[in-house]
Motif scaffolding. Structure first.
Motif, PDB file in Angstrom:
ATOM      1  N   LEU A  50       0.960  -1.280  -0.086  1.00 48.21           N
ATOM      2  CA  LEU A  50      -0.157  -0.017  -0.120  1.00 48.21           C
ATOM      3  C   LEU A  50       0.745   1.351  -0.028  1.00 48.21           C
ATOM      4  O   LEU A  50       0.690   2.446  -0.344  1.00 48.21           O
ATOM      5  CB  LEU A  50      -0.947   0.042   1.312  1.00 48.21           C
ATOM      6  CG  LEU A  50      -1.920   1.336   1.511  1.00 48.21           C
ATOM      7  CD1 LEU A  50      -2.790   1.140   0.328  1.00 48.21           C
ATOM      8  CD2 LEU A  50      -2.590   0.983   2.833  1.00 48.21           C
ATOM      9  N   GLY A  53      -0.285   5.083  -0.205  1.00 47.39           N
ATOM     10  CA  GLY A  53      -1.692   5.110  -0.966  1.00 47.39           C
ATOM     11  C   GLY A  53      -1.732   5.620  -2.111  1.00 47.39           C
ATOM     12  O   GLY A  53      -2.869   5.994  -2.472  1.00 47.39           O
ATOM     13  N   ALA A  56      -4.094   3.512  -4.206  1.00 51.44           N
ATOM     14  CA  ALA A  56      -5.673   3.568  -3.646  1.00 51.44           C
ATOM     15  C   ALA A  56      -6.197   5.019  -4.190  1.00 51.44           C
ATOM     16  O   ALA A  56      -7.446   4.961  -4.395  1.00 51.44           O
ATOM     17  CB  ALA A  56      -5.526   3.582  -1.973  1.00 51.44           C
ATOM     18  N   HIS A  60      -9.849   4.899  -6.344  1.00 56.06           N
ATOM     19  CA  HIS A  60     -10.815   5.630  -5.917  1.00 56.06           C
ATOM     20  C   HIS A  60     -11.507   6.838  -6.602  1.00 56.06           C
ATOM     21  O   HIS A  60     -12.785   7.013  -6.936  1.00 56.06           O
ATOM     22  CB  HIS A  60     -10.683   6.394  -4.566  1.00 56.06           C
ATOM     23  CG  HIS A  60     -11.860   6.996  -3.816  1.00 56.06           C
ATOM     24  ND1 HIS A  60     -12.997   6.225  -3.541  1.00 56.06           N
ATOM     25  CD2 HIS A  60     -11.989   8.152  -3.315  1.00 56.06           C
ATOM     26  CE1 HIS A  60     -13.789   7.309  -3.054  1.00 56.06           C
ATOM     27  NE2 HIS A  60     -13.117   8.336  -2.857  1.00 56.06           N
ATOM     28  N   MET A  68     -11.670  -1.398  -1.440  1.00 54.78           N
ATOM     29  CA  MET A  68     -10.073  -1.697  -1.449  1.00 54.78           C
ATOM     30  C   MET A  68      -9.717  -2.153  -0.092  1.00 54.78           C
ATOM     31  O   MET A  68     -10.259  -1.533   1.096  1.00 54.78           O
ATOM     32  CB  MET A  68      -9.173  -0.490  -1.949  1.00 54.78           C
ATOM     33  CG  MET A  68      -9.508  -0.037  -3.215  1.00 54.78           C
ATOM     34  SD  MET A  68      -8.541   1.406  -3.826  1.00 54.78           S
ATOM     35  CE  MET A  68      -9.651   2.499  -2.881  1.00 54.78           C
ATOM     36  N   HIS A  69      -8.776  -3.133   0.112  1.00 54.48           N
ATOM     37  CA  HIS A  69      -8.158  -3.500   1.187  1.00 54.48           C
ATOM     38  C   HIS A  69      -6.552  -3.334   0.821  1.00 54.48           C
ATOM     39  O   HIS A  69      -6.073  -3.941  -0.398  1.00 54.48           O
ATOM     40  CB  HIS A  69      -8.150  -4.831   1.514  1.00 54.48           C
ATOM     41  CG  HIS A  69      -9.559  -5.167   2.008  1.00 54.48           C
ATOM     42  ND1 HIS A  69      -9.993  -5.235   3.320  1.00 54.48           N
ATOM     43  CD2 HIS A  69     -10.999  -5.282   1.351  1.00 54.48           C
ATOM     44  CE1 HIS A  69     -11.258  -5.307   3.645  1.00 54.48           C
ATOM     45  NE2 HIS A  69     -11.795  -5.363   2.539  1.00 54.48           N
ATOM     46  N   GLY A  70      -5.784  -2.791   1.645  1.00 53.75           N
ATOM     47  CA  GLY A  70      -4.256  -2.536   1.275  1.00 53.75           C
ATOM     48  C   GLY A  70      -3.533  -2.852   2.351  1.00 53.75           C
ATOM     49  O   GLY A  70      -3.822  -2.869   3.766  1.00 53.75           O
ATOM     50  N   LEU A  90      -9.411   8.390   2.554  1.00 49.48           N
ATOM     51  CA  LEU A  90      -9.903   7.125   2.159  1.00 49.48           C
ATOM     52  C   LEU A  90     -10.562   6.237   3.106  1.00 49.48           C
ATOM     53  O   LEU A  90     -11.469   5.452   2.909  1.00 49.48           O
ATOM     54  CB  LEU A  90      -8.887   6.542   1.412  1.00 49.48           C
ATOM     55  CG  LEU A  90      -8.357   7.099   0.119  1.00 49.48           C
ATOM     56  CD1 LEU A  90      -6.967   6.665  -0.494  1.00 49.48           C
ATOM     57  CD2 LEU A  90      -9.199   7.536  -0.735  1.00 49.48           C
ATOM     58  N   THR A  91      -9.789   6.111   4.285  1.00 55.32           N
ATOM     59  CA  THR A  91     -10.287   5.062   5.159  1.00 55.32           C
ATOM     60  C   THR A  91     -11.605   5.757   6.007  1.00 55.32           C
ATOM     61  O   THR A  91     -12.590   4.710   6.169  1.00 55.32           O
ATOM     62  CB  THR A  91      -9.093   4.768   6.415  1.00 55.32           C
ATOM     63  OG1 THR A  91      -8.826   6.119   6.781  1.00 55.32           O
ATOM     64  CG2 THR A  91      -7.950   4.173   5.687  1.00 55.32           C
ATOM     65  N   CYS A  95     -13.904   3.571   1.738  1.00 59.23           N
ATOM     66  CA  CYS A  95     -13.640   2.673   0.566  1.00 59.23           C
ATOM     67  C   CYS A  95     -12.292   2.004   0.811  1.00 59.23           C
ATOM     68  O   CYS A  95     -11.970   1.404  -0.205  1.00 59.23           O
ATOM     69  CB  CYS A  95     -13.400   4.002  -0.671  1.00 59.23           C
ATOM     70  SG  CYS A  95     -11.972   5.056  -0.443  1.00 59.23           S
ATOM     71  N   LEU A  96     -11.392   2.250   1.744  1.00 57.22           N
ATOM     72  CA  LEU A  96     -10.159   1.617   1.966  1.00 57.22           C
ATOM     73  C   LEU A  96     -10.186   0.984   3.388  1.00 57.22           C
ATOM     74  O   LEU A  96     -10.453   1.896   4.312  1.00 57.22           O
ATOM     75  CB  LEU A  96      -8.982   2.463   1.513  1.00 57.22           C
ATOM     76  CG  LEU A  96      -7.666   1.947   1.943  1.00 57.22           C
ATOM     77  CD1 LEU A  96      -7.288   0.800   0.793  1.00 57.22           C
ATOM     78  CD2 LEU A  96      -6.591   3.116   1.903  1.00 57.22           C
TER      79      LEU A  96
END
Length: 238
Positions: A50, A53, A56, A60, A68-70, A90-91, A95-96
């Motif tokens: 990741l 990011g 990511a 997005h 998403m998973h990072g 993002l977290t 979405c992440l």
């Protein structure tokens, strides 16, 4: 990279992550990796490596509905990215999911049926990590895919980068990693060289050949990359 925040983790001079507020695309190989969601089924995308990011953010911006998973090994990198490189946003919006841990551990996967796509971007000290030259590592990653899913990766220095002067050890590592991927994915690979200035990165995607019609699903901002010279793996001489 004027106006950007960059993450550099070692003395190699390589950029591990780039962030410009309000501008997701980078003009570097990360943009090419962001093609993956356009050619995989619906479902979550996993990012192994990741960093802060960069990928990511691009995913997005271009595919806002993708979950998403990072995975990032260093908790300090995640903390820095949350504070200074937009990762917290993002977290916070869901979405992440940012995981701290070993991206190559079998546990670094999403819930069944698995990830629709997996992006792999794992480097240390400016070099592709040696585990990725082993077919067993790619076989483990493959097991985390949902049916119809694909893996897309940056393998580092493309062979064209080693054609001038002395052989480049980084190119040899790339070739070893490509052969390991081919073994794990039964030869179903396509690759291209992404040029940035005088250097080139080899970007590889697994699975059956992707037609021009399938690539047409890519966002307009990435169409020039979708139309790159993708070649199918044809054995050890590729």
């Amino acid at each position: 990279m004027r106006g950007a925040r960059v993450l550099m983790l070692d003395e190699s001079g390589n950029l591990h992550s780039v962030y410009r507020e309000g501008q997701a695309l980078t003009g570097a190989y990360w943009d090419c990796l962001a093609l993956l969601p356009a050619v995989v089924p619906e479902g979550p995308v996993a990012i192994l490596g990741l960093g802060a990011g960069t990928i990511a953010h691009i995913v997005h911006a271009l595919y806002p509905q993708r979950q998403m998973h990072g995975w990032e090994l260093d908790p300090a990198v995640v903390a820095l990215a949350q504070q200074h490189m937009g990762l917290q946003q993002l977290t916070n919006n869901g979405c992440l999911v940012a995981h701290v841990g070993d991206a190559l551990a079998d546990s670094a996967g999403v819930a069944p049926p698995g990830a629709a796509g997996i992006v792999v971007d794992l480097f240390a000290a400016g070099q592709l990590i040696p585990q990725l030259t082993q077919a067993s590592a790619w076989a483990s990653i493959r097991r985390r895919l949902a049916p119809g899913g694909r893996v897309m990766t940056n393998l580092g220095a493309a062979p064209v980068a080693g054609m001038m002067g002395r052989p480049d050890p980084a190119v040899a590592t790339t070739r070893q990693a490509l052969a390991a991927m081919a073994e794990a994915f039964e030869g179903q690979l396509s690759y291209c060289s992404f040029m940035t200035g005088a250097s080139a990165n080899m970007v590889v995607i697994t699975g059956p050949p992707i037609s021009s019609q399938d690539w047409a699903a890519a966002p307009q901002q990435l169409q020039h990359l979708a139309k790159s010279s993708w070649e199918m793996w044809k054995g050890s001489n590729s």
